[in-house]
Design a protein around this motif. Sequence first.
Motif, PDB file in Angstrom:
ATOM      1  N   PRO A 232      -8.904   6.076  20.456  1.00 16.77           N
ATOM      2  CA  PRO A 232      -7.940   7.149  20.189  1.00 16.77           C
ATOM      3  C   PRO A 232      -6.749   6.596  19.399  1.00 16.77           C
ATOM      4  O   PRO A 232      -6.240   5.512  19.693  1.00 16.77           O
ATOM      5  N   CYS A 233      -6.338   7.341  18.419  1.00 22.67           N
ATOM      6  CA  CYS A 233      -5.272   6.865  17.542  1.00 22.67           C
ATOM      7  C   CYS A 233      -4.191   7.936  17.448  1.00 22.67           C
ATOM      8  O   CYS A 233      -4.465   9.076  17.044  1.00 22.67           O
ATOM      9  N   THR A 234      -2.978   7.592  17.782  1.00 20.48           N
ATOM     10  CA  THR A 234      -1.850   8.505  17.644  1.00 20.48           C
ATOM     11  C   THR A 234      -1.249   8.355  16.244  1.00 20.48           C
ATOM     12  O   THR A 234      -1.615   7.451  15.487  1.00 20.48           O
ATOM     13  N   PHE A 336      -3.126  15.979  13.162  1.00 12.15           N
ATOM     14  CA  PHE A 336      -3.012  15.883  14.615  1.00 12.15           C
ATOM     15  C   PHE A 336      -2.784  17.274  15.226  1.00 12.15           C
ATOM     16  O   PHE A 336      -3.285  17.562  16.305  1.00 12.15           O
ATOM     17  N   SER A 340      -2.236  14.713  20.846  1.00 12.99           N
ATOM     18  CA  SER A 340      -1.530  13.440  21.013  1.00 12.99           C
ATOM     19  C   SER A 340      -2.270  12.296  20.339  1.00 12.99           C
ATOM     20  O   SER A 340      -1.651  11.321  19.891  1.00 12.99           O
ATOM     21  N   SER A 341      -3.598  12.413  20.259  1.00 17.96           N
ATOM     22  CA  SER A 341      -4.378  11.346  19.630  1.00 17.96           C
ATOM     23  C   SER A 341      -5.667  11.924  19.041  1.00 17.96           C
ATOM     24  O   SER A 341      -6.133  12.986  19.458  1.00 17.96           O
TER      25      SER A 341
END
Length: 394
Positions: A232-234, A336, A340-341
């Motif tokens: 997961p990437c924010t 996004f 959040s991610s």
Amino acid sequence: YKHRASKSLLEWFKRHRRSLLIGAGGVGFCYLLYRTIQAHNAKILLQEEERKVHAALRHEAEERTEAQLQCHFENIQLISDSTTLPSVLLQLKSRLFGMVDLSGLTEKLTFARDDPKVISPHEKLQLWQRLKILSFTRTMGALWSLTLLNLFVRVQLNILGRHLYIDTARYLSTSNEGIYILQDLARHLSKSCQQKYLACADFLHYRGLDSLIRDIQKATDNVLQSVSLKEPCTLLGLREIFNRICANFENCKMDWSHYVLPDDDCLRTDIATTAAITDTTQVPVADLIPDIDDAKLDQLMVETKAVLCSREFEEVLAVSYEAVFDGVMEEFYSIFDGASSVPLAKLLPPVAAVGTFLLEHPRNNRFVGIIRSHPRVQPFCALVYSSVSGNQGI
């Protein structure tokens, strides 16, 4: 009685003759001194008036010259955005997208999605890993090449503009005949010399991009090799990935001049060949090489390299990159969309697409405007433009 008075006066004069003569001499000397001082004061007043007139004329000439310089300087900045950049950005984009081609990878992954038996899971994973590296490489390459090329073109035009202005002013002061001015100017900075110097703007996409992309891809590989596509990437995490790639690249990169200027030993061949390939409207290469003012061209190249290696250029390049990068991050806000991610794999298409926006024509390119309007860029260009010819730096 009158005879007696005359005799007495004569005797008095004889008695006081010495004193009277001294007194008359003193009076004459004082009068002469007075007239001399008066003439001297008049001369001083005249000189002061002349000095004031000359000072006023000089101030007026300086203001006129400063206004001409400012106008010339502003015209140079406009030329950079309206003429030079459009001619090289599209070629840079074509070259970059040809070097970092994602179409083959995406086609194979599309086939694999439609028919899982086409490739093995291991091969599919390798394709995704390759796509991950190349997507970030393309965007980082577009980021740095746009910023570097933009500032390099401005450095070029301001150095050349200064030389042309100085040469023109020098010969305007020594001749009133326009034909002589043009002949003298041609001998000092010929048109072919100008064209050959300006052709350096093509060197980045012609050869320098090979080294730049190689170094960026190496940095990207070092950072992303261990990052999972499912991770997961924010938005903050994505920025951190770019920052880590940038830091890794800056640790292993060569001098900036290496990417935009040819080596001395291949200067003539590289630029002449590039000019022939990229601009068929210019003078043929055969006409560029003979009769070129090598000393003047060498001077231009030395000055340009000195600027590119200077602390001022390094600082302006860094802040310009940061400004453009902030603009790039704005492109990811909508992805996004409140989440959040997002898995890193889902971010690869928009990451790769940013390179398209970065290298669009300057007329439709907001990132070019970001660099142009940055508060550090104009003062830096003014510093390059106003630097004394021949200085080994700015």
